[in-house]
Design a protein around this motif. Structure first.
Motif, PDB file in Angstrom:
ATOM      1  N   ARG A  12       0.839  -1.208   0.000  1.00  0.00           N
ATOM      2  CA  ARG A  12       0.000   0.000   0.000  1.00  0.00           C
ATOM      3  C   ARG A  12       0.873   1.256   0.000  1.00  0.00           C
ATOM      4  O   ARG A  12       0.604   2.205  -0.718  1.00  0.00           O
ATOM      5  N   ARG A  13       1.920   1.273   0.806  1.00  0.00           N
ATOM      6  CA  ARG A  13       2.804   2.443   0.884  1.00  0.00           C
ATOM      7  C   ARG A  13       3.373   2.792  -0.493  1.00  0.00           C
ATOM      8  O   ARG A  13       3.301   3.939  -0.935  1.00  0.00           O
ATOM      9  N   ILE A  14       3.870   1.790  -1.188  1.00  0.00           N
ATOM     10  CA  ILE A  14       4.490   2.022  -2.494  1.00  0.00           C
ATOM     11  C   ILE A  14       3.435   2.385  -3.535  1.00  0.00           C
ATOM     12  O   ILE A  14       3.621   3.314  -4.329  1.00  0.00           O
ATOM     13  N   ARG A  15       2.319   1.672  -3.524  1.00  0.00           N
ATOM     14  CA  ARG A  15       1.249   1.927  -4.502  1.00  0.00           C
ATOM     15  C   ARG A  15       0.711   3.343  -4.360  1.00  0.00           C
ATOM     16  O   ARG A  15       0.567   4.066  -5.357  1.00  0.00           O
ATOM     17  N   VAL A  16       0.446   3.769  -3.131  1.00  0.00           N
ATOM     18  CA  VAL A  16      -0.097   5.110  -2.898  1.00  0.00           C
ATOM     19  C   VAL A  16       0.935   6.172  -3.265  1.00  0.00           C
ATOM     20  O   VAL A  16       0.596   7.189  -3.866  1.00  0.00           O
ATOM     21  N   ARG A  17       2.197   5.930  -2.914  1.00  0.00           N
ATOM     22  CA  ARG A  17       3.259   6.878  -3.275  1.00  0.00           C
ATOM     23  C   ARG A  17       3.329   7.077  -4.786  1.00  0.00           C
ATOM     24  O   ARG A  17       3.596   8.168  -5.273  1.00  0.00           O
ATOM     25  N   ARG A  18       3.062   6.011  -5.543  1.00  0.00           N
ATOM     26  CA  ARG A  18       3.076   6.091  -7.004  1.00  0.00           C
ATOM     27  C   ARG A  18       1.764   6.657  -7.568  1.00  0.00           C
ATOM     28  O   ARG A  18       1.651   6.904  -8.760  1.00  0.00           O
ATOM     29  N   GLY A  19       0.748   6.791  -6.705  1.00  0.00           N
ATOM     30  CA  GLY A  19      -0.534   7.329  -7.151  1.00  0.00           C
ATOM     31  C   GLY A  19      -1.355   6.348  -7.970  1.00  0.00           C
ATOM     32  O   GLY A  19      -2.164   6.753  -8.795  1.00  0.00           O
ATOM     33  N   LEU A  20      -1.139   5.050  -7.744  1.00  0.00           N
ATOM     34  CA  LEU A  20      -1.862   4.022  -8.488  1.00  0.00           C
ATOM     35  C   LEU A  20      -3.030   3.475  -7.681  1.00  0.00           C
ATOM     36  O   LEU A  20      -2.890   3.214  -6.483  1.00  0.00           O
ATOM     37  N   SER A  21      -4.142   3.263  -8.337  1.00  0.00           N
ATOM     38  CA  SER A  21      -5.263   2.590  -7.691  1.00  0.00           C
ATOM     39  C   SER A  21      -4.969   1.096  -7.646  1.00  0.00           C
ATOM     40  O   SER A  21      -4.104   0.595  -8.379  1.00  0.00           O
ATOM     41  N   GLN A  22      -5.706   0.380  -6.799  1.00  0.00           N
ATOM     42  CA  GLN A  22      -5.564  -1.074  -6.774  1.00  0.00           C
ATOM     43  C   GLN A  22      -5.900  -1.652  -8.145  1.00  0.00           C
ATOM     44  O   GLN A  22      -5.231  -2.568  -8.624  1.00  0.00           O
ATOM     45  N   GLU A  23      -6.905  -1.092  -8.766  1.00  0.00           N
ATOM     46  CA  GLU A  23      -7.341  -1.581 -10.081  1.00  0.00           C
ATOM     47  C   GLU A  23      -6.252  -1.404 -11.132  1.00  0.00           C
ATOM     48  O   GLU A  23      -5.955  -2.314 -11.900  1.00  0.00           O
ATOM     49  N   ARG A  24      -5.619  -0.237 -11.170  1.00  0.00           N
ATOM     50  CA  ARG A  24      -4.565   0.024 -12.151  1.00  0.00           C
ATOM     51  C   ARG A  24      -3.356  -0.879 -11.917  1.00  0.00           C
ATOM     52  O   ARG A  24      -2.786  -1.437 -12.847  1.00  0.00           O
ATOM     53  N   THR A  57       6.057  -4.057 -11.715  1.00  0.00           N
ATOM     54  CA  THR A  57       5.077  -3.045 -12.116  1.00  0.00           C
ATOM     55  C   THR A  57       5.302  -1.741 -11.358  1.00  0.00           C
ATOM     56  O   THR A  57       5.140  -0.653 -11.910  1.00  0.00           O
ATOM     57  N   LEU A  58       5.676  -1.848 -10.083  1.00  0.00           N
ATOM     58  CA  LEU A  58       5.912  -0.663  -9.253  1.00  0.00           C
ATOM     59  C   LEU A  58       7.339  -0.126  -9.386  1.00  0.00           C
ATOM     60  O   LEU A  58       7.682   0.879  -8.776  1.00  0.00           O
ATOM     61  N   SER A  59       8.167  -0.794 -10.160  1.00  0.00           N
ATOM     62  CA  SER A  59       9.571  -0.404 -10.385  1.00  0.00           C
ATOM     63  C   SER A  59      10.373  -0.326  -9.087  1.00  0.00           C
ATOM     64  O   SER A  59      11.090   0.643  -8.833  1.00  0.00           O
ATOM     65  N   VAL A  60      10.201  -1.358  -8.255  1.00  0.00           N
ATOM     66  CA  VAL A  60      10.973  -1.463  -7.017  1.00  0.00           C
ATOM     67  C   VAL A  60      11.557  -2.873  -6.927  1.00  0.00           C
ATOM     68  O   VAL A  60      11.094  -3.789  -7.593  1.00  0.00           O
ATOM     69  N   ALA A  61      12.560  -3.029  -6.075  1.00  0.00           N
ATOM     70  CA  ALA A  61      13.102  -4.360  -5.808  1.00  0.00           C
ATOM     71  C   ALA A  61      12.097  -5.122  -4.947  1.00  0.00           C
ATOM     72  O   ALA A  61      11.397  -4.518  -4.121  1.00  0.00           O
ATOM     73  N   ILE A  62      12.021  -6.422  -5.126  1.00  0.00           N
ATOM     74  CA  ILE A  62      11.081  -7.246  -4.354  1.00  0.00           C
ATOM     75  C   ILE A  62      11.339  -7.109  -2.847  1.00  0.00           C
ATOM     76  O   ILE A  62      10.419  -7.210  -2.039  1.00  0.00           O
ATOM     77  N   SER A  63      12.572  -6.804  -2.481  1.00  0.00           N
ATOM     78  CA  SER A  63      12.909  -6.637  -1.063  1.00  0.00           C
ATOM     79  C   SER A  63      12.175  -5.455  -0.431  1.00  0.00           C
ATOM     80  O   SER A  63      12.034  -5.403   0.796  1.00  0.00           O
ATOM     81  N   GLU A  64      11.690  -4.506  -1.223  1.00  0.00           N
ATOM     82  CA  GLU A  64      10.945  -3.355  -0.694  1.00  0.00           C
ATOM     83  C   GLU A  64       9.675  -3.787   0.032  1.00  0.00           C
ATOM     84  O   GLU A  64       9.175  -3.056   0.886  1.00  0.00           O
ATOM     85  N   PHE A  65       9.148  -4.973  -0.307  1.00  0.00           N
ATOM     86  CA  PHE A  65       7.930  -5.460   0.350  1.00  0.00           C
ATOM     87  C   PHE A  65       8.211  -5.959   1.771  1.00  0.00           C
ATOM     88  O   PHE A  65       7.279  -6.243   2.510  1.00  0.00           O
ATOM     89  N   PHE A  66       9.481  -6.065   2.145  1.00  0.00           N
ATOM     90  CA  PHE A  66       9.844  -6.610   3.455  1.00  0.00           C
ATOM     91  C   PHE A  66      10.584  -5.607   4.336  1.00  0.00           C
ATOM     92  O   PHE A  66      11.213  -5.981   5.314  1.00  0.00           O
ATOM     93  N   VAL A  67      10.471  -4.328   4.017  1.00  0.00           N
ATOM     94  CA  VAL A  67      11.099  -3.269   4.804  1.00  0.00           C
ATOM     95  C   VAL A  67      10.256  -3.009   6.049  1.00  0.00           C
ATOM     96  O   VAL A  67       9.046  -2.784   5.955  1.00  0.00           O
ATOM     97  N   GLU A  68      10.901  -3.053   7.215  1.00  0.00           N
ATOM     98  CA  GLU A  68      10.200  -2.789   8.481  1.00  0.00           C
ATOM     99  C   GLU A  68       9.872  -1.305   8.576  1.00  0.00           C
ATOM    100  O   GLU A  68      10.753  -0.468   8.366  1.00  0.00           O
ATOM    101  N   PRO A  76      -0.007   3.479   6.017  1.00  0.00           N
ATOM    102  CA  PRO A  76      -0.172   4.274   4.793  1.00  0.00           C
ATOM    103  C   PRO A  76      -1.649   4.567   4.550  1.00  0.00           C
ATOM    104  O   PRO A  76      -2.496   3.697   4.689  1.00  0.00           O
ATOM    105  N   LYS A  77      -1.945   5.796   4.220  1.00  0.00           N
ATOM    106  CA  LYS A  77      -3.323   6.190   3.948  1.00  0.00           C
ATOM    107  C   LYS A  77      -3.715   5.737   2.550  1.00  0.00           C
ATOM    108  O   LYS A  77      -2.886   5.716   1.650  1.00  0.00           O
ATOM    109  N   PRO A  78      -4.981   5.365   2.350  1.00  0.00           N
ATOM    110  CA  PRO A  78      -5.420   4.987   1.004  1.00  0.00           C
ATOM    111  C   PRO A  78      -5.506   6.211   0.105  1.00  0.00           C
ATOM    112  O   PRO A  78      -5.511   7.352   0.583  1.00  0.00           O
ATOM    113  N   LEU A  79      -5.565   5.976  -1.193  1.00  0.00           N
ATOM    114  CA  LEU A  79      -5.767   7.065  -2.129  1.00  0.00           C
ATOM    115  C   LEU A  79      -7.171   7.629  -1.944  1.00  0.00           C
ATOM    116  O   LEU A  79      -8.071   6.937  -1.489  1.00  0.00           O
TER     117      LEU A  79
END
Length: 87
Positions: A12-24, A57-68, A76-79
């Motif tokens: 959610r943090r990365i998706r919202v930062r990129r301004g992408l909806s869940q659908e997109r 798709t988010l142009s990040v390393a897979i390790s970004e999903f495991f950052v504490e 993270p707030k939703p869009l």
């Protein structure tokens, strides 16, 4: 924080930062939109392949999903919901 919660938080943090909806994000990654929502609600257990597609798709390393997150960080707030205004 457990693995599924880390993935949910960071997805959610990365998706919202990129301004992408869940659908997109789901469309671009080739997964179902409800699956992305389930990942963010910690209801789904993603495979490495799905995480790899989402990371690509988010142009990040897979390790970004495991950052504490930082201690005391707010979730993270939703869009903002609704359609975007056309320009």
């Amino acid at each position: 924080m457990k693995g599924r919660a880390l993935v949910a938080w960071n997805l959610r943090r990365i998706r919202v930062r990129r301004g992408l909806s869940q659908e997109r994000l789901a469309f671009d990654a080739g997964v179902d939109r409800s699956y992305v929502g389930g990942l963010e609600r910690e209801e789904e257990n993603p495979t490495v392949d799905v995480l790899d597609r989402l990371a690509g798709t988010l142009s990040v390393a897979i390790s970004e999903f495991f950052v504490e997150p930082a201690k005391g960080a707010s979730p993270p707030k939703p869009l903002r919901s609704g359609r975007r205004r056309s320009r």
